[in-house]
Design an enzyme around this catalytic site. Structure first.
Site, PDB file in Angstrom:
ATOM      1  N   ASP A   8     -11.498  53.364  38.515  1.00 23.57           N
ATOM      2  CA  ASP A   8     -11.828  54.781  38.577  1.00 23.57           C
ATOM      3  C   ASP A   8     -13.249  54.922  38.037  1.00 23.57           C
ATOM      4  O   ASP A   8     -13.780  53.991  37.417  1.00 23.57           O
ATOM      5  CB  ASP A   8     -10.828  55.585  37.747  1.00 23.57           C
ATOM      6  CG  ASP A   8     -11.104  57.078  37.768  1.00 23.57           C
ATOM      7  OD1 ASP A   8     -11.385  57.615  38.851  1.00 23.57           O
ATOM      8  OD2 ASP A   8     -11.065  57.691  36.687  1.00 23.57           O
ATOM      9  N   ASP A  10     -15.124  58.471  36.912  1.00 24.08           N
ATOM     10  CA  ASP A  10     -15.380  59.513  35.912  1.00 24.08           C
ATOM     11  C   ASP A  10     -14.513  59.328  34.675  1.00 24.08           C
ATOM     12  O   ASP A  10     -13.285  59.199  34.771  1.00 24.08           O
ATOM     13  CB  ASP A  10     -15.122  60.894  36.517  1.00 24.08           C
ATOM     14  CG  ASP A  10     -16.026  61.174  37.703  1.00 24.08           C
ATOM     15  OD1 ASP A  10     -17.160  60.684  37.696  1.00 24.08           O
ATOM     16  OD2 ASP A  10     -15.582  61.875  38.627  1.00 24.08           O
TER      17      ASP A  10
END
Length: 228
Positions: A8, A10
């Site tokens: 991932d 953010d």
């Protein structure tokens, strides 16, 4: 044999939400109304935290400003965004994590719910070419044409991350079964579907709900930085 490493972005590899940061960047440069951005951001952030985000509404709202500018103008703005906001914030520990997997020869990919315009240069900053992100519609379907301000395809959000990762692997002639081990690094409880799919789920700078779940299930928990 190379293994699979998914990241991932953010609050996982970078210590902030790049969608929010880009919106604030556009506000600072007079390209987006501050009050309207704050209203939308508060509503969407609350939905994301609760796991009830309407991803299509979110994408339409966040992508609309891109349709007002040429791709050339947007490229100039994004380069400044990278220099001023993103690159100074990348933590050495996050770079080292990605380098570790790349040095092993693992197949690496960023899998994010933020749109590809914002995130592709950030993935490249980590040395990762493969990106699964929310895609953007263009006026004539050509990848280099002006954006319409609308999303395209299946959003890479929650279960959509599995759908998109399956399709990406298939496009390379691969399947999950081709990897003895697979990692997914994420901070968010919204990513539990993909975390449950891999052999090695790693809660990375996790939110409270993910931290509790990771602790209960014995998943690895790592802290790469202090979030901002």
């Amino acid at each position: 044999m190379p293994q699979l490493a998914l990241f991932d972005l953010d609050l996982t590899l970078i210590p902030f939400d790049s969608d929010q940061a880009w919106g604030r960047f556009m506000v600072e440069h007079g390209l987006v109304d501050a009050a309207e951005f704050d209203r939308l951001d508060a509503a969407f952030s609350a939905g994301y935290a609760a796991g009830t985000l309407d991803i299509h509404a979110h994408l339409c709202a966040m992508l609309a400003p891109l349709a007002r500018h040429s791709r050339e103008r947007l490229a100039v703005l994004h380069a400044r965004f990278m220099d001023d906001v993103v690159l100074p914030a990348i933590a050495p520990a996050a770079l080292d994590l990605v380098r570790h997997h790349r040095a092993r020869g693992d197949l690496c990919c960023v899998v994010t719910a933020t749109n590809a315009f914002i995130t592709r240069p950030i993935a490249h900053a980590f040395g990762i070419d493969a990106l699964i992100a929310c895609e953007l519609e263009t006026v004539d379907g050509h990848p280099d044409s002006r954006y319409t301000g609308r999303p395209a395809g299946v959003p890479s959000y929650r279960e959509g991350k599995i759908v998109r990762t399956d399709a990406w692997l298939a496009s390379r002639g691969l399947a999950w079964s081709d990897f003895e081990r697979s990692w997914f690094y994420s901070d968010s409880h919204n990513d539990v579907p993909l975390l449950e799919k891999v052999t090695d789920a790693v809660a990375t700078n996790p939110d409270e709900r993910l931290r509790a779940l990771a602790t209960a299930r014995g998943w690895q928990i790592v802290e790469l930085f202090e979030t901002v």
